[in-house]
Design a protein around this motif. Structure first.
Motif, PDB file in Angstrom:
ATOM      1  N   VAL A 149     -32.329   7.374  82.461  1.00  0.00           N
ATOM      2  CA  VAL A 149     -33.241   7.390  83.608  1.00  0.00           C
ATOM      3  C   VAL A 149     -32.606   8.175  84.750  1.00  0.00           C
ATOM      4  N   VAL A 150     -31.359   7.863  85.044  1.00  0.00           N
ATOM      5  CA  VAL A 150     -30.659   8.535  86.144  1.00  0.00           C
ATOM      6  C   VAL A 150     -30.548  10.033  85.856  1.00  0.00           C
ATOM      7  N   ALA A 151     -30.298  10.383  84.622  1.00  0.00           N
ATOM      8  CA  ALA A 151     -30.137  11.794  84.247  1.00  0.00           C
ATOM      9  C   ALA A 151     -31.408  12.604  84.469  1.00  0.00           C
ATOM     10  N   THR A 152     -32.557  11.965  84.380  1.00  0.00           N
ATOM     11  CA  THR A 152     -33.814  12.707  84.492  1.00  0.00           C
ATOM     12  C   THR A 152     -34.430  12.661  85.886  1.00  0.00           C
ATOM     13  N   LEU A 153     -33.779  12.003  86.828  1.00  0.00           N
ATOM     14  CA  LEU A 153     -34.317  11.965  88.188  1.00  0.00           C
ATOM     15  C   LEU A 153     -34.283  13.366  88.789  1.00  0.00           C
ATOM     16  N   PRO A 154     -35.394  13.801  89.362  1.00  0.00           N
ATOM     17  CA  PRO A 154     -35.445  15.169  89.886  1.00  0.00           C
ATOM     18  C   PRO A 154     -34.565  15.356  91.115  1.00  0.00           C
ATOM     19  N   GLU A 155     -34.075  16.560  91.257  1.00  0.00           N
ATOM     20  CA  GLU A 155     -33.286  16.896  92.439  1.00  0.00           C
ATOM     21  C   GLU A 155     -34.216  17.011  93.638  1.00  0.00           C
ATOM     22  N   GLY A 156     -33.636  16.866  94.821  1.00  0.00           N
ATOM     23  CA  GLY A 156     -34.396  17.059  96.037  1.00  0.00           C
ATOM     24  C   GLY A 156     -34.988  15.790  96.624  1.00  0.00           C
ATOM     25  N   LEU A 157     -34.997  14.702  95.871  1.00  0.00           N
ATOM     26  CA  LEU A 157     -35.536  13.456  96.415  1.00  0.00           C
ATOM     27  C   LEU A 157     -34.528  12.741  97.307  1.00  0.00           C
ATOM     28  N   ILE A 158     -33.259  12.949  97.037  1.00  0.00           N
ATOM     29  CA  ILE A 158     -32.189  12.363  97.856  1.00  0.00           C
ATOM     30  C   ILE A 158     -31.108  13.418  98.042  1.00  0.00           C
ATOM     31  N   THR A 159     -30.172  13.132  98.913  1.00  0.00           N
ATOM     32  CA  THR A 159     -29.109  14.094  99.179  1.00  0.00           C
ATOM     33  C   THR A 159     -28.254  14.298  97.918  1.00  0.00           C
ATOM     34  N   PRO A 160     -27.628  15.446  97.803  1.00  0.00           N
ATOM     35  CA  PRO A 160     -26.757  15.673  96.647  1.00  0.00           C
ATOM     36  C   PRO A 160     -25.648  14.617  96.530  1.00  0.00           C
ATOM     37  N   HIS A 161     -25.133  14.161  97.662  1.00  0.00           N
ATOM     38  CA  HIS A 161     -24.087  13.121  97.626  1.00  0.00           C
ATOM     39  C   HIS A 161     -24.626  11.830  97.013  1.00  0.00           C
ATOM     40  N   ARG A 162     -25.823  11.394  97.453  1.00  0.00           N
ATOM     41  CA  ARG A 162     -26.420  10.161  96.915  1.00  0.00           C
ATOM     42  C   ARG A 162     -26.741  10.324  95.427  1.00  0.00           C
ATOM     43  N   LEU A 166     -25.297   8.063  92.195  1.00  0.00           N
ATOM     44  CA  LEU A 166     -26.074   7.467  91.107  1.00  0.00           C
ATOM     45  C   LEU A 166     -25.602   7.961  89.751  1.00  0.00           C
ATOM     46  N   ARG A 167     -25.344   9.245  89.648  1.00  0.00           N
ATOM     47  CA  ARG A 167     -24.886   9.819  88.380  1.00  0.00           C
ATOM     48  C   ARG A 167     -23.507   9.280  88.017  1.00  0.00           C
ATOM     49  N   GLN A 168     -22.645   9.104  89.006  1.00  0.00           N
ATOM     50  CA  GLN A 168     -21.311   8.547  88.745  1.00  0.00           C
ATOM     51  C   GLN A 168     -21.438   7.091  88.275  1.00  0.00           C
ATOM     52  N   ALA A 169     -22.278   6.310  88.942  1.00  0.00           N
ATOM     53  CA  ALA A 169     -22.453   4.902  88.561  1.00  0.00           C
ATOM     54  C   ALA A 169     -22.993   4.786  87.134  1.00  0.00           C
ATOM     55  N   ALA A 170     -23.804   5.760  86.708  1.00  0.00           N
ATOM     56  CA  ALA A 170     -24.382   5.740  85.373  1.00  0.00           C
ATOM     57  C   ALA A 170     -23.433   6.335  84.325  1.00  0.00           C
ATOM     58  N   GLY A 171     -22.253   6.780  84.765  1.00  0.00           N
ATOM     59  CA  GLY A 171     -21.283   7.356  83.847  1.00  0.00           C
ATOM     60  C   GLY A 171     -21.605   8.778  83.434  1.00  0.00           C
TER      61      GLY A 171
END
Length: 173
Positions: A149-162, A166-171
Motif C-alpha cells: 500500500v505504501v509503495a503505491t501511494l502517489p507522490e505529491g500528496l505529502i512532502t518528500p520527507h513525510r 512512511l516508506r522507511q516504516a514500511a521497510g
C-alpha cells in the motif's frame, strides 16, 4: 479519558451525518467488532471517527480528533496497531477526502513507531522503553505488512520527507 470522549461528542454534535458516511466502505470492514474501549485510554467510539474520515465536510475534523485521541506528544495509544490497517487501507483510496492529511497523520504514526535507543537515558525517560510500549514494534510490523500500500501511494500528496518516513516504516528504504 473524559477529554477524549468529550472531543468525540463535540465531533458528533458538529457533524451528525458523518457517522453514516463511511458505513460499508471496504477499508473499514470489521472496525465495529473491535473492543476499542478494552485498550487503555481508548474511547469506544473510534468507528465514528473512522466513518467521519469519509465525510467531505467532516474529514479534516475527524482526522484532528482521531489524532488527539490516539497520539500524544510522547506516546501513542496502545490501540494504534489495531487502528493502523484501517487508516492504511483508507489512504490507498483516492476518493478519501483530505487524503493528504491522512497521509501526514500516518507519517506521524511512523515517527511515533521508531524504536527508542535504550542507551539514551533522556529519550527512555521521556518516551519510555520499547518494552514498556510494544505498540511501537507492532506498528512497525503493520507498516511492513502493508508495504505494498505504501509503495503505491502517489507522490505529491505529502512532502518528500513525510513520504520517505512512511516508506522507511514500511521497510521500503
Amino acid at each position: 479519558m473524559a477529554a477524549k470522549d468529550a472531543a468525540i461528542d463535540r465531533f458528533l454534535h458538529e457533524h451528525p451525518k458523518a457517522v453514516h458516511a463511511g458505513r460499508g466502505h471496504p477499508a473499514l470492514r470489521g472496525c465495529e467488532e473491535i473492543q476499542w474501549s478494552g485498550f487503555s485510554e481508548c474511547p469506544a467510539a473510534i468507528p465514528v471517527l473512522l466513518y467521519g474520515l469519509l465525510d467531505q465536510a467532516a474529514a479534516a475534523e475527524a482526522q484532528r480528533v482521531l489524532t488527539h485521541v490516539m497520539l500524544g506528544i510522547a506516546e501513542m495509544n496502545p490501540a494504534m496497531p489495531v487502528l493502523l490497517p484501517f487508516l492504511l487501507r483508507l489512504a490507498e483510496d483516492p476518493r478519501v477526502p483530505e487524503r493528504s492529511g491522512l497521509l501526514d497523520r500516518l507519517a506521524m504514526v511512523a515517527d511515533h513507531s521508531e524504536p527508542i535507543d535504550s542507551g539514551n537515558e533522556a529519550m527512555t525517560l521521556w518516551f519510555g522503553s520499547d518494552s514498556e510500549h510494544p505498540e511501537r514494534e507492532q506498528c512497525r510490523a503493520v507498516f511492513a505488512h502493508h508495504a505494498s500500500v505504501v509503495a503505491t501511494l502517489p507522490e505529491g500528496l505529502i512532502t518528500p520527507h513525510r513520504r520517505a518516513r512512511l516508506r522507511q516504516a514500511a521497510g521500503l528504504l
